[in-house]
Each structure stands twice: as structure tokens, then as C-alpha cells.
Motif scaffolding. Structure first.
Motif, PDB file in Angstrom:
ATOM      1  N   PRO A 278      -1.482 -19.745  -2.219  1.00 27.55           N
ATOM      2  CA  PRO A 278      -0.792 -19.450  -0.967  1.00 27.55           C
ATOM      3  C   PRO A 278      -0.019 -18.101  -0.992  1.00 27.55           C
ATOM      4  O   PRO A 278       0.372 -17.437  -2.421  1.00 27.55           O
ATOM      5  N   VAL A 279       0.444 -17.756  -0.113  1.00 23.65           N
ATOM      6  CA  VAL A 279       1.297 -16.254   0.050  1.00 23.65           C
ATOM      7  C   VAL A 279       2.453 -16.198  -1.127  1.00 23.65           C
ATOM      8  O   VAL A 279       2.730 -15.144  -1.567  1.00 23.65           O
ATOM      9  N   GLU A 280       3.202 -17.149  -1.156  1.00 27.07           N
ATOM     10  CA  GLU A 280       4.321 -17.054  -2.070  1.00 27.07           C
ATOM     11  C   GLU A 280       3.887 -16.874  -3.481  1.00 27.07           C
ATOM     12  O   GLU A 280       4.622 -16.411  -4.425  1.00 27.07           O
ATOM     13  N   GLU A 281       2.936 -17.506  -3.895  1.00 24.33           N
ATOM     14  CA  GLU A 281       2.426 -17.399  -5.493  1.00 24.33           C
ATOM     15  C   GLU A 281       1.449 -16.032  -5.279  1.00 24.33           C
ATOM     16  O   GLU A 281       1.523 -15.335  -6.411  1.00 24.33           O
ATOM     17  N   ASP A 328       6.101 -24.378  -8.162  1.00 19.72           N
ATOM     18  CA  ASP A 328       7.205 -24.299  -6.972  1.00 19.72           C
ATOM     19  C   ASP A 328       7.339 -23.092  -6.320  1.00 19.72           C
ATOM     20  O   ASP A 328       8.373 -22.570  -5.764  1.00 19.72           O
ATOM     21  N   GLY A 329       6.193 -22.284  -6.267  1.00 21.05           N
ATOM     22  CA  GLY A 329       6.306 -20.746  -5.491  1.00 21.05           C
ATOM     23  C   GLY A 329       6.761 -19.585  -6.277  1.00 21.05           C
ATOM     24  O   GLY A 329       6.763 -18.555  -5.675  1.00 21.05           O
ATOM     25  N   GLY A 364      -1.694  -5.329  -2.571  1.00 21.50           N
ATOM     26  CA  GLY A 364      -1.927  -5.661  -1.169  1.00 21.50           C
ATOM     27  C   GLY A 364      -2.623  -7.045  -1.056  1.00 21.50           C
ATOM     28  O   GLY A 364      -2.960  -7.560   0.105  1.00 21.50           O
ATOM     29  N   ILE A 365      -2.833  -7.734  -2.226  1.00 23.87           N
ATOM     30  CA  ILE A 365      -3.289  -9.152  -2.088  1.00 23.87           C
ATOM     31  C   ILE A 365      -2.327 -10.191  -1.226  1.00 23.87           C
ATOM     32  O   ILE A 365      -2.952 -11.253  -0.797  1.00 23.87           O
ATOM     33  N   VAL A 366      -1.275  -9.692  -1.066  1.00 18.30           N
ATOM     34  CA  VAL A 366      -0.171 -10.279  -0.028  1.00 18.30           C
ATOM     35  C   VAL A 366      -0.588 -10.547   1.320  1.00 18.30           C
ATOM     36  O   VAL A 366      -0.303 -11.531   1.983  1.00 18.30           O
ATOM     37  N   GLN A 367      -1.505  -9.760   1.775  1.00 24.69           N
ATOM     38  CA  GLN A 367      -1.563  -9.480   3.392  1.00 24.69           C
ATOM     39  C   GLN A 367      -2.746 -11.056   3.815  1.00 24.69           C
ATOM     40  O   GLN A 367      -3.467 -11.357   3.015  1.00 24.69           O
ATOM     41  N   PHE A 375     -10.255 -17.156   1.309  1.00 18.59           N
ATOM     42  CA  PHE A 375     -10.304 -18.611   1.425  1.00 18.59           C
ATOM     43  C   PHE A 375     -10.937 -19.294   2.753  1.00 18.59           C
ATOM     44  O   PHE A 375     -11.027 -20.483   2.809  1.00 18.59           O
ATOM     45  N   ARG A 376     -10.849 -18.514   3.866  1.00 15.87           N
ATOM     46  CA  ARG A 376     -11.748 -18.931   5.090  1.00 15.87           C
ATOM     47  C   ARG A 376     -13.023 -18.304   5.336  1.00 15.87           C
ATOM     48  O   ARG A 376     -14.273 -19.183   5.465  1.00 15.87           O
ATOM     49  N   ASN A 377     -13.172 -17.080   5.283  1.00 13.95           N
ATOM     50  CA  ASN A 377     -14.657 -16.641   5.685  1.00 13.95           C
ATOM     51  C   ASN A 377     -15.660 -17.074   4.738  1.00 13.95           C
ATOM     52  O   ASN A 377     -16.827 -17.117   5.010  1.00 13.95           O
TER      53      ASN A 377
END
Length: 587
Positions: A278-281, A328-329, A364-367, A375-377
Motif C-alpha cells: 500500500p501507499v504508506e509502504e 505497521d507502515g 514515483g512509485i508512490v503515485q 494492482f488493478r489493471n
């Protein structure tokens, strides 16, 4: 009203472009007249003459335009200001819609045709632009010549006669059009080859003469169309602008399914693969990348310019905190690190053979866009493309009932070779029809004086910039390290797929390719801007709050990188492009 530094630069640049476009040159520059490129004695390339402006002579009469197997379905004048772009009106133009090669498939009984739209400006620059569209096509999008993110002046505003097409099928036929062999061919390359001569005749009917200069440009699949055209239709186009080109699209799509399987091993729920990272990681990983690599270019500014060196010095096991007591992020588990490294190293089969290229680590992987692709497409869009469009024979229609299950069960050992397969029905494999025949053989383009610019974001989540860099290095070898005379590749730190990300993703690629093709002005740098608050071309929400909203950076021709010298750290003038040795990625 306060005018920002970005707006002042944009206005000045726009006025310069308009002036250049309106200028009709009767002579060539001394360098062009001598027929010599001073950097490459004895290896001069032709210099093409500039386009000559013209005026629309007819619109309504184009309803009677005749071309083999072509039907015009609509013609109308569009008043100035009906369309706007970046807050500015688009001028008066003629809108023409039609279709070509209408037929009924012997395979699936569907009716297919190549739908198209042309927009022909009253005040014409003498140029034609094929706007190659993205995704798996199927839509005739407005032919405005909008290619890159936040484009301040689109092709129509710059006076191009612009055409777009659906590549031979409708959205309602996605993705099952892949069962029809001709629809596959049209999507791969044949639609561009079919529509181009018709479009040039339509332009001639509208202006009394054909285009002096012709260009093709697009992003994503449109970038792939552009690169395929650079090999197949180099005699038809003078300039090529490819953004985030998926020129090995079938391989990339297979890699997406493989990647989904890797993420599934660490996702807390396979119904949401983003729970794997997830984004925090991802922010933890991005912070580690910045700690190791941000200053490699001389300035800590949230951008990694020296990407090749970064790949060598970064070590996920060492540089990313390891969780001691569960997630824990603020850390990654050892298994997460192994999977992340595996995905970035590139898809492989069970014997370790590469299925697709590696990806560079970039903050840029945070975007959100990166996550959407990974994860979706990868379990929604790509399985359908692999199953129906890229595999020979196509998969059973039943996979549509659960594309996620198909992706997660996809056996790369037995199924991936199908993108190279052909049979009596599908005479060309997906890799044959979707890719340039020989990506490093651009002799026709080179020898006639045509030019190509390729732009790719370093944080693209689906098409690997490592793949693009590898292609360019091969092109250099095939041309004795002189490929930069006719092709230049620009990597955009932080940018995601086509646009977005913590990046300076706003650039005027059309003006750059025109200046190179018609005036011999090779792009030693392209100035790119961030799209922060107040940007007239649209705000990029991924721009960090601590950046100047109109930050600029030079994009440097690969393998050179932007290095900070001195001055305002938010301004491109404080950077130089340095480093000409061929870089390696380290994967």
C-alpha cells in the motif's frame, strides 16, 4: 492577475513557436545547405524543408470526398471557441467523420470498420498529424492533437490538420475483436497504413494541396503505434513523437499477469492486490530511494536524475527498514522485499528466462497511477488483452467471467509462448503484428531526413523504461553510436505512465519534433514543467507541496542526465545535461 514565472515562460515559448510556424523559409541554414552535420563529418543526413502555411478552401463539400472503401458520415464547421484547451480557445476548423473498410467477419460475424475523425483548421500550418490513441483503441477520440499531460497548445491550436481513428474496431467489441484476424492486424499496424493515404488525400481536398510535412504522435499504445510506424511507414511520415511506448506490448501484458501473481503471495487479501504494498509502504521504499540517490545529480530535490547509477547503489535489503514485529507502515517484511525486488528485476518463467525487461527503482512509485497498473489493471485489463488479442489461439470466452482468476492462474511456461505463435487462422503472431519488424533498423527514416523523439517516465508502472533504454542502446550500436542524429530518447524522472507522478511532466514535444524535422534544431534538452497549483493545462495532484508549482527541469537526451550547477533549484537554467557514456541499468 499575478503571472507566474511558468506562465511568462509559456507565453514567450508559445509566441516563439507561433512565429516559427508562420515563417515561410525560401532558403536553408548554412549547415543544411552544405549538406553536412558538423558533429558527424562525412555522414550528413538530408534536411527537410519547412512546411508552408495555407488556408482551408472548403469544408461542406468534403461530404462528397471519395476514396476507395471510404464513407464520409458527417461534415460540419466548428466555430472558434467551441473547443478550448488550457483555457485558450481552439480556432475555427472543419470536422469530418467517416469509416473505412467496412466488412462482416467470417470468424465472429461482427461488423468491423476503421472509424476516423479529422479536424482541419481554417488557418493551416501545412502539416498533418496522425494522433495515435492509447489503450486497446476502439474509440474515435477528438482529433485535437493532445498527446502529453497538460499540453498548453494542442496540435489543432498549432495549425496541424489532425486525424484520429479507432484502429479498426469499436469499444463494444473490446476485447473480443481479438478473435478476428483482420481486426488484430488493424489494431497492430494495418489501420495506420490504411488511413494515412486517405487522410493525406482528404487534406489535399480541403486545402488544395497535400501536407508539406506529416507527423505521427501518441502515448502508451499510441506510442507503440508511433514506433511501429517508424519502421513500417517511415516513407509516409517525417516526424515521430512516441510517449511511454509499449512497443513490446504483448510481453508487457504477460509480465503484468506474472506480476499480479507475485503480489498475490504477499497481499493480505487477493481481492485487493494493493494490500501487498500500500501507499504508506511505497512511501517507505521511495524515501529509501531518495536517501541513496537524490543527491547523485548534485541536488536533493525529490527527483532522481541519475537513474542508472541509482540502480547500482540501491540495496532494498539494506536501505529499506525491515519489520521486526509485523507490518505497521514504517517498514517492509523480508518477504515483501524479496517480492518487490523480484518484480522490479522483471518477469521470468520457471527456468529463469526473461519474459520482459526490468524496471528502474524511482520514487514515483508512490503515485496512484503506478498502483493502478500494478494492482488493478493487471487483473482486469491485461488478462483480456493477453487472452483474446495476443494469444494464438485466443482463450475461451468463458475467462471473461473471472479475469482475476485467469490472471492468477496463468501459467507463463505454457501460455506465454502463445504471443509468438501463429496458425492457419492467425497468420501473424501478436509479437509480429504489434511490434516494429526490426526496432533498430530505422534506415528509411534516417536516410530521408525524418526524425523521432521518444519520451518515457522513469516510474511507468506498465511499460518498462529499461526496455526503451535497451532499445535505444541497440539503435546506437546499429548506427555506430550516431543514432542521435535522427532519434533521441528522453527519460522523465518521477513520471508515471504517459503523465503524472512527482515529476515535471509538462513538455512541448510537438514543437520540439517540428523544430528538429523542419529546421534542423536537434533537441539537446527539452524544458519540462511541473503542473502544480494554478497550471493552465491542468493540475497534477502528484506534485509535492514543497516544490514550486511551476518548477522546471531539462529533460536530457539519453544517456545524459540533468546535473545541478548553481542558481535557483526550481529553475531548469540551473542544470546542465552531462554524461555521454552508455549507461547500464544494473538489473
Amino acid at each position: 492577475m499575478t503571472v507566474t514565472r511558468h506562465q511568462r515562460r509559456t507565453l514567450a515559448a508559445s509566441l516563439a513557436v507561433v512565429a516559427a510556424f508562420a515563417l515561410v523559409l525560401s532558403t536553408v541554414t548554412p549547415a543544411a545547405a552544405s549538406g553536412r552535420d558538423p558533429r558527424h563529418d562525412g555522414h550528413a543526413l538530408p534536411q527537410l524543408a519547412p512546411a508552408r502555411p495555407g488556408t482551408l478552401t472548403t469544408c461542406e463539400a468534403l461530404a462528397a470526398f471519395a476514396h476507395p472503401r471510404t464513407t464520409i458520415t458527417m461534415v460540419e464547421r466548428v466555430p472558434a471557441g467551441t473547443l478550448t484547451n488550457a483555457g485558450a480557445p481552439v480556432g475555427e476548423h472543419c470536422l469530418v467523420r467517416g469509416r473505412m473498410n467496412e466488412r462482416t467477419s467470417d470468424v465472429d460475424g461482427q461488423t468491423y470498420a476503421i472509424g476516423f475523425e479529422a479536424r482541419l483548421p481554417v488557418q493551416w500550418a501545412g502539416r498533418f498529424l496522425y494522433q495515435a490513441n492509447g489503450g486497446i483503441d476502439g474509440n474515435v477520440v477528438p482529433a485535437t492533437g493532445s498527446i502529453t499531460g497538460g499540453q498548453l497548445e494542442n496540435g489543432l491550436q498549432l495549425g496541424f490538420a489532425v486525424l484520429s481513428s479507432d484502429a479498426g474496431h469499436s469499444a463494444a467489441q473490446n476485447p473480443l475483436f481479438g478473435r478476428d484476424p483482420q481486426a488484430r492486424l488493424d489494431y497492430g499496424y494495418a489501420a495506420v497504413g490504411t488511413v494515412t493515404p486517405m487522410a493525406k488525400r482528404l487534406v489535399a481536398a480541403a486545402y488544395g494541396r497535400g501536407p508539406d510535412r506529416s507527423y505521427i504522435a501518441g502515448g502508451s499504445n499510441g506510442g507503440r503505434h508511433t514506433m511501429v510506424a517508424s519502421a513500417r511507414y517511415a516513407d509516409q511520415y517525417d516526424g515521430f513523437l512516441a510517449v511511454a511506448p509499449g512497443f513490446n506490448l504483448p510481453k508487457a501484458a504477460v509480465a503484468q499477469l506474472w506480476g499480479a501473481q507475485q503480489w498475490a503471495t504477499i497481499a493480505t487479501t487477493t481481492a485487493d492486490l494493493e494490500t501487498a504494498l500500500p501507499v504508506e509502504e511505497r512511501e517507505v521504499v521511495a524515501a529509501a530511494i531518495l536517501r541513496r540517490c537524490d543527491r547523485l545529480d548534485g541536488l536533493a530535490d525529490g527527483l532522481v536524475q541519475d537513474s542508472a547509477r541509482c540502480q547500482r547503489v540501491l540495496d532494498l535489503r539494506r536501505d529499506v527498514p525491515t519489520c521486526a514485529d509485523g507490518r505497521d507502515g514504517t517498514c517492509l517484511t523480508r518477504e515483501q522485499k524479496r517480492v518487490v525486488q523480484r518484480v522490479f528485476d522483471g518477469a521470468r518463467d520457471s527456468r529463469g528466462r526473461a519474459l520482459y525487461r526490468s524496471f528502474p527503482f524511482d520514487p514515483g512509485i508512490v503515485q496512484p497511477g503506478w498502483a493502478a497498473w500494478k494492482f488493478r489493471n493487471s487483473v482486469q485489463l491485461d488478462p483480456a488483452a493477453v487472452g483474446f488479442i495476443f494469444s494464438t489461439p485466443p482463450a475461451d470466452v468463458g475467462i471473461l467471467a473471472d479475469l482475476r482468476a485467469y490472471a492468477l492462474a496463468y501459467d507463463v511456461d505454457t501460455e506465454a509462448p502463445k504471443i509468438f505463435a501463429s496458425d492457419d487462422v492467425y497468420a501473424e503472431s501478436a509479437m509480429s503484428l504489434m511490434t516494429p519488424p526490426d526496432p533498430t533498423d530505422l534506415g528509411t527514416l534516417r536516410d530521408r531526413g525524418a526524425k523521432m523523439i521518444v519520451v518515457h517516465g522513469a516510474a511507468d508502472g506498465v511499460f518498462s523504461p529499461d526496455d526503451t533504454a535497451s532499445w535505444y542502446e541497440g539503435l546506437e550500436r546499429a548506427n555506430r553510436q550516431r543514432a542521435d542524429r535522427f532519434v533521441r530518447y528522453f527519460e522523465v524522472p518521477g513520471m508515471g505512465h504517459v503523465r503524472g507522478g512527482p515529476a515535471t511532466d509538462q513538455l512541448d514535444g510537438l514543437a520540439a519534433i517540428v523544430a528538429w524535422v523542419e529546421h534542423g534544431d536537434a533537441p539537446d534538452r527539452i524544458i519540462a514543467s511541473a503542473r502544480g497549483q494554478g497550471n493552465p493545462g491542468g493540475v497534477n495532484p502528484d506534485v509535492p507541496a514543497d516544490w514550486a508549482p511551476d518548477r522546471t527541469r531539462p529533460l536530457c537526451p539519453y544517456p545524459a542526465i540533468a546535473r545541478y550547477t548553481r542558481g535557483d533549484p526550481e529553475d531548469a537554467s540551473s542544470f546542465v545535461c552531462r554524461g555521454r557514456g552508455v549507461a547500464t541499468r544494473g538489473h
